[in-house]
Design a protein around this motif. Sequence first.
Motif, mmCIF file in Angstrom:
data_model
loop_
_atom_site.group_PDB
_atom_site.id
_atom_site.type_symbol
_atom_site.label_atom_id
_atom_site.label_comp_id
_atom_site.label_asym_id
_atom_site.label_seq_id
_atom_site.Cartn_x
_atom_site.Cartn_y
_atom_site.Cartn_z
ATOM 1 N N GLY A 30 -9.661 4.590 -16.052
ATOM 2 C CA GLY A 30 -10.859 4.078 -15.568
ATOM 3 C C GLY A 30 -10.830 2.567 -15.978
ATOM 4 O O GLY A 30 -11.247 1.581 -14.832
ATOM 5 N N LEU A 31 -10.633 2.204 -17.102
ATOM 6 C CA LEU A 31 -10.759 0.790 -17.449
ATOM 7 C C LEU A 31 -9.549 -0.019 -17.031
ATOM 8 O O LEU A 31 -9.512 -1.345 -16.571
ATOM 9 C CB LEU A 31 -10.895 0.653 -19.078
ATOM 10 N N GLY A 32 -8.485 0.638 -16.698
ATOM 11 C CA GLY A 32 -7.066 -0.089 -16.236
ATOM 12 C C GLY A 32 -6.950 0.081 -14.804
ATOM 13 O O GLY A 32 -5.653 0.234 -14.408
ATOM 14 N N ALA A 33 -7.999 0.293 -14.082
ATOM 15 C CA ALA A 33 -7.833 0.786 -12.679
ATOM 16 C C ALA A 33 -7.164 -0.360 -11.922
ATOM 17 O O ALA A 33 -6.340 -0.191 -10.975
ATOM 18 C CB ALA A 33 -9.231 1.079 -12.042
ATOM 19 N N GLU A 34 -7.286 -1.672 -12.244
ATOM 20 C CA GLU A 34 -6.743 -2.834 -11.437
ATOM 21 C C GLU A 34 -5.277 -2.585 -11.541
ATOM 22 O O GLU A 34 -4.522 -2.743 -10.441
ATOM 23 C CB GLU A 34 -7.547 -4.080 -11.999
ATOM 24 N N PRO A 35 -4.757 -2.908 -12.586
ATOM 25 C CA PRO A 35 -3.233 -2.845 -12.690
ATOM 26 C C PRO A 35 -2.730 -1.257 -11.938
ATOM 27 O O PRO A 35 -1.669 -1.431 -11.315
ATOM 28 C CB PRO A 35 -2.691 -2.772 -14.172
ATOM 29 N N MET A 36 -3.358 -0.202 -12.210
ATOM 30 C CA MET A 36 -2.885 0.889 -11.761
ATOM 31 C C MET A 36 -3.153 0.947 -10.194
ATOM 32 O O MET A 36 -2.099 1.308 -9.376
ATOM 33 C CB MET A 36 -3.740 2.174 -12.173
ATOM 34 N N MET A 37 -3.797 0.311 -9.614
ATOM 35 C CA MET A 37 -4.225 0.072 -8.039
ATOM 36 C C MET A 37 -2.683 -0.660 -7.405
ATOM 37 O O MET A 37 -2.589 -0.393 -6.191
ATOM 38 C CB MET A 37 -5.316 -0.592 -7.763
ATOM 39 N N GLU A 38 -2.099 -1.289 -8.237
ATOM 40 C CA GLU A 38 -0.894 -2.130 -7.691
ATOM 41 C C GLU A 38 -0.042 -0.793 -7.430
ATOM 42 O O GLU A 38 0.785 -0.938 -6.192
ATOM 43 C CB GLU A 38 -0.445 -2.978 -8.720
ATOM 44 N N TYR A 39 0.194 0.252 -8.446
ATOM 45 C CA TYR A 39 1.097 1.117 -8.026
ATOM 46 C C TYR A 39 0.688 2.157 -6.913
ATOM 47 O O TYR A 39 1.387 2.697 -5.980
ATOM 48 C CB TYR A 39 1.329 2.023 -9.203
ATOM 49 N N VAL A 40 -0.660 2.486 -6.904
ATOM 50 C CA VAL A 40 -1.207 3.170 -5.854
ATOM 51 C C VAL A 40 -1.061 2.584 -4.531
ATOM 52 O O VAL A 40 -0.644 3.065 -3.486
ATOM 53 C CB VAL A 40 -2.802 3.433 -6.277
ATOM 54 N N GLY A 41 -1.109 1.217 -4.500
ATOM 55 C CA GLY A 41 -1.000 0.561 -3.225
ATOM 56 C C GLY A 41 0.636 0.651 -2.726
ATOM 57 O O GLY A 41 0.683 0.749 -1.455
ATOM 58 N N GLN A 42 1.381 0.771 -3.483
ATOM 59 C CA GLN A 42 2.791 0.644 -3.119
ATOM 60 C C GLN A 42 2.829 2.434 -2.415
ATOM 61 O O GLN A 42 3.744 2.459 -1.303
ATOM 62 C CB GLN A 42 3.871 0.764 -4.157
ATOM 63 N N ALA A 43 2.221 3.314 -3.035
ATOM 64 C CA ALA A 43 2.078 4.495 -2.528
ATOM 65 C C ALA A 43 1.589 4.660 -1.185
ATOM 66 O O ALA A 43 2.278 5.267 -0.301
ATOM 67 C CB ALA A 43 1.540 5.577 -3.482
ATOM 68 N N VAL A 44 0.543 4.126 -1.011
ATOM 69 C CA VAL A 44 -0.247 4.170 0.223
ATOM 70 C C VAL A 44 0.338 3.263 1.414
ATOM 71 O O VAL A 44 0.318 3.648 2.585
ATOM 72 C CB VAL A 44 -1.767 3.595 0.142
ATOM 73 N N GLU A 45 1.178 2.086 1.161
ATOM 74 C CA GLU A 45 1.942 1.331 1.863
ATOM 75 C C GLU A 45 2.838 2.270 2.867
ATOM 76 O O GLU A 45 2.972 2.070 3.807
ATOM 77 C CB GLU A 45 2.540 0.243 1.231
ATOM 78 N N VAL A 46 3.578 3.124 1.954
ATOM 79 C CA VAL A 46 4.569 4.070 2.801
ATOM 80 C C VAL A 46 3.860 4.983 3.589
ATOM 81 O O VAL A 46 4.259 5.394 4.561
ATOM 82 C CB VAL A 46 5.342 4.672 1.548
ATOM 83 N N MET A 47 2.679 5.570 2.980
ATOM 84 C CA MET A 47 1.949 6.676 3.652
ATOM 85 C C MET A 47 1.316 5.947 5.142
ATOM 86 O O MET A 47 1.328 6.573 6.314
ATOM 87 C CB MET A 47 0.712 6.912 2.922
ATOM 88 N N LEU A 48 0.918 4.599 5.142
ATOM 89 C CA LEU A 48 0.532 4.020 6.404
ATOM 90 C C LEU A 48 1.550 3.678 7.276
ATOM 91 O O LEU A 48 1.188 3.240 8.312
ATOM 92 C CB LEU A 48 -0.426 2.805 5.943
ATOM 93 N N ASN A 49 2.995 3.237 6.663
ATOM 94 C CA ASN A 49 3.872 2.943 7.369
ATOM 95 C C ASN A 49 5.053 3.947 7.198
ATOM 96 O O ASN A 49 5.999 3.255 6.426
ATOM 97 C CB ASN A 49 4.103 1.400 7.120
#
Length: 491
Positions: free
Chosen positions: A462-481
């Motif tokens: 929860g406190l480190g959500a921002e750096p974690m979202m970088e990894y989540v963003g990479q996962a979602v990028e493949v899902m969207l494309n």
Amino acid sequence: MNNLVILPILLPLLTGILMFFIPRQIRLQQAMAVAGALITLGTSLLIVSSISDNGIQILNMGGWEAPFGITLVADMLAGLLVTTASIVTLVCLLYAFYATNQEQKKFYVYPLIMILLCGVNGSFLTGDIFNLFVFFEVMLISSYALISLGGGKIQLRETIKYVVTNIISSMLFVIAIAYLYSITGTLNMAHLSERVALAGQDGLITTVSLLFLIVFGLKAALLLFFWLPGSYSAPPAAIAALFAALLTKVGIYAIMRMFTLIFYHQSELTHTILVWMSALTMVLGAVGAIAYSDIRRILAYNVIVSVGFIVFGVAVASEAALSGSVFYLIHDMLAKALIFILGGAIISIAGTDKLREIPGLIRFRPTLGWLFFLSVLALAGVPPLSGFVGKVMILQGGVDQRYYVMAAVGILTSLLVMYSAMKIFINSFWGETLLSEGEEKSSGKGYLLPGSILAALLIGLGLGAEPMMEYVGQAVEVMLNPTLYIEAVLP
């Protein structure tokens, strides 16, 4: 570095097989299981780092190029889930040392847990739809044995129901694969995506996609959850925690993968059905959670609510909603393991799971009480814990796409989840203390280390959500494309 991709599958498998040859040496089994889970976790973290630096990692087994051979694919979504599954397995193993009796330990608990982890990780990493079926079966076979531990009436009854349900879903899975292969001529997921896109997702392919939705809906307890409450109430607490954290999540992952990589062309039909299924799952799960007054059933129905909430984000399919679903999926694996472990500790101390029969425990079990309170807040998505970030993103995605009613259902069911879990906390820990420390049915020991690890991870996530979202963003990028996935797999 690509050879690392097979290790999260191979290490638990080899560890589990070796432990079958030393059935009476329980201490050695425990050491081997923890070592295997730790090494698997370390390997998973290396894979995530490699994906972040170098992109999707591919391993073609036997040197056969895709789509002709067996391909393992580690994109960021798979890497994050394999890592989380390894963490959950490790902490559930630590709790199982205390929460399973000596008789149960003789029935291959630890090797079966490692085989289950092999099936879970294989499901996340396979790039072939038939091997997805194979790894599902590896996972299910070990779960059949684990759910029957204890050999009592409830275990045997729920095992039969669980086995029959999964046999039917597996049969439908094979039929769906056969139809899809007859239409496209391939089983490789990247190649399937390419073939379906070229042919156009006509009525026949859409019908096949709905058959897959029924299959994965059964396995994820999405609307078709009649088997789950009893099945997750039957095994020992450590096994129930493992099931709650992992089994339905594999079904959710399969829905994510199939409906973002292969069957995304007729979203006005398939994703609309997903939206309604997720809403009904949330509502019915929440009703079950508040209707019961025993700990096992309340926690089991809370699993169902979270399934509906995560799939709602998948159905909305916007960047915000998918990011929320991936983040919340990781959170929920950790949170469910935590609350089931703590719930198991309460039951073992009181000797019952009936809330009316459990006296106030806070006087001589304050650590357990406040850990449980934290797990309730995490489950409900209270900031700054990790559930808040995922819930907000899913709801934001739903509102942006004008799913106002569904978003309202998500908020309402979240409040009902909090009410049902707080009901356990208030009834178990507050009120008149009728049970003295010497009258405990069990010491309940063993929860502190795994509970503290999971609680720290939920706070840190929860406190480190921002750096974690970088990894989540990479996962979602493949899902969207999906082209990124196809180009990585097909040279």
